[in-house]
Scaffold this active site. Structure first.
Site, PDB file in Angstrom:
ATOM      1  N   ASP A  17     -41.624  15.127  48.525  1.00 54.85           N
ATOM      2  CA  ASP A  17     -41.951  13.883  47.825  1.00 54.85           C
ATOM      3  C   ASP A  17     -43.453  13.856  47.516  1.00 54.85           C
ATOM      4  OD1 ASP A  17     -40.419  10.876  47.656  1.00 54.85           O
ATOM      5  OD2 ASP A  17     -42.607  10.899  47.491  1.00 54.85           O
ATOM      6  N   HIS A  20     -30.837  10.978  44.641  1.00 57.85           N
ATOM      7  CA  HIS A  20     -31.632  11.797  45.552  1.00 57.85           C
ATOM      8  C   HIS A  20     -31.494  11.270  46.966  1.00 57.85           C
ATOM      9  CE1 HIS A  20     -34.087   8.585  43.770  1.00 57.85           C
ATOM     10  NE2 HIS A  20     -34.699   8.486  44.945  1.00 57.85           N
TER      11      HIS A  20
HETATM   12  P1  5GP Z   1     -36.556   6.011  45.174  1.00 61.31           P
HETATM   13  O1  5GP Z   1     -37.373   4.765  45.355  1.00 61.31           O
HETATM   14  O2  5GP Z   1     -36.010   6.132  43.800  1.00 61.31           O
HETATM   15  O3  5GP Z   1     -35.515   6.158  46.256  1.00 61.31           O
HETATM   16  O4  5GP Z   1     -37.538   7.219  45.440  1.00 61.31           O
HETATM   17  C1  5GP Z   1     -38.188   7.931  44.446  1.00 61.31           C
HETATM   18  C2  5GP Z   1     -39.145   8.871  45.122  1.00 61.31           C
HETATM   19  O5  5GP Z   1     -39.565   9.833  44.180  1.00 61.31           O
HETATM   20  C3  5GP Z   1     -40.401   8.200  45.673  1.00 61.31           C
HETATM   21  O6  5GP Z   1     -40.485   8.421  47.078  1.00 61.31           O
HETATM   22  C4  5GP Z   1     -41.547   8.861  44.894  1.00 61.31           C
HETATM   23  O7  5GP Z   1     -42.688   9.087  45.682  1.00 61.31           O
HETATM   24  C5  5GP Z   1     -40.909  10.154  44.434  1.00 61.31           C
HETATM   25  N1  5GP Z   1     -41.458  10.676  43.185  1.00 61.31           N
HETATM   26  C6  5GP Z   1     -41.699   9.980  42.029  1.00 61.31           C
HETATM   27  N2  5GP Z   1     -42.208  10.782  41.077  1.00 61.31           N
HETATM   28  C7  5GP Z   1     -42.284  12.021  41.645  1.00 61.31           C
HETATM   29  C8  5GP Z   1     -42.734  13.291  41.150  1.00 61.31           C
HETATM   30  O8  5GP Z   1     -43.166  13.434  40.007  1.00 61.31           O
HETATM   31  N3  5GP Z   1     -42.666  14.342  42.005  1.00 61.31           N
HETATM   32  C9  5GP Z   1     -42.194  14.212  43.297  1.00 61.31           C
HETATM   33  N4  5GP Z   1     -42.177  15.324  44.044  1.00 61.31           N
HETATM   34  N5  5GP Z   1     -41.759  13.044  43.784  1.00 61.31           N
HETATM   35  C10 5GP Z   1     -41.809  11.963  42.971  1.00 61.31           C
END
Ligand code: 5GP
Length: 121
Positions: free
Chosen positions: A33, A107
């Site tokens: 992440d 994810h």
């Molecule tokens: P959600 O809130 O959708 O469950 O989590 C999305 C996750 O994706 C977040 O923890 C955020 O830090 C991560 N994330 C967002 N953009 C990117 C990116 O460009 N690269 C990586 N490796 N992680 C990302």
């Protein structure tokens, strides 16, 4: 919700945006992440175009479903946080609005390397 081909994880899957890759096979891609919330914070995503866990459960093939679950275990082993190789971890999927999902490609977050603490804030 229809799948948005321009979401950030779709771009990572297509190799248009870089990631720190941990593991890849026919069914999953795993990478760190970008904004880690714990000592170890990995993401595991299916390669297919699925918006969230409900969409995946309803539409993915049995092979894809098995592939994702097995992939989580493989990544946990690789990171030495599995029951076999470490002290355990938390796997978490945020689903849609009330789940706080930001990226509309399914994810699983894998948190480990330290005690994760309270389940829900
Ligand atoms: P959600 O809130 O959708 O469950 O989590 C999305 C996750 O994706 C977040 O923890 C955020 O830090 C991560 N994330 C967002 N953009 C990117 C990116 O460009 N690269 C990586 N490796 N992680 C990302």
């Amino acid at each position: 919700m229809t799948y948005d081909d321009n979401n950030i994880f779709a771009k990572i899957l297509r190799g248009e945006v870089p990631c720190k890759k941990i593991y890849e096979d026919d069914y999953v891609l795993s990478f760190y992440d970008i904004n880690p919330q714990k000592k170890i914070h990995a993401l595991v995503i299916p390669k297919g175009k699925y918006v969230d866990l409900d969409n995946f459960s309803e539409n993915a093939s049995s092979e894809e479903i098995v592939g994702l679950i097995k992939g989580i275990n493989t990544v946990a082993k690789k990171l030495n946080i599995s029951v076999d190789t470490g002290k355990g971890y938390r796997a978490l999927a945020n689903i849609s609005e009330h789940g706080g999902q930001e990226v509309p490609h399914l994810h699983f977050h894998l948190f480990g390397g330290e005690r994760i603490g309270k389940m829900v804030e």
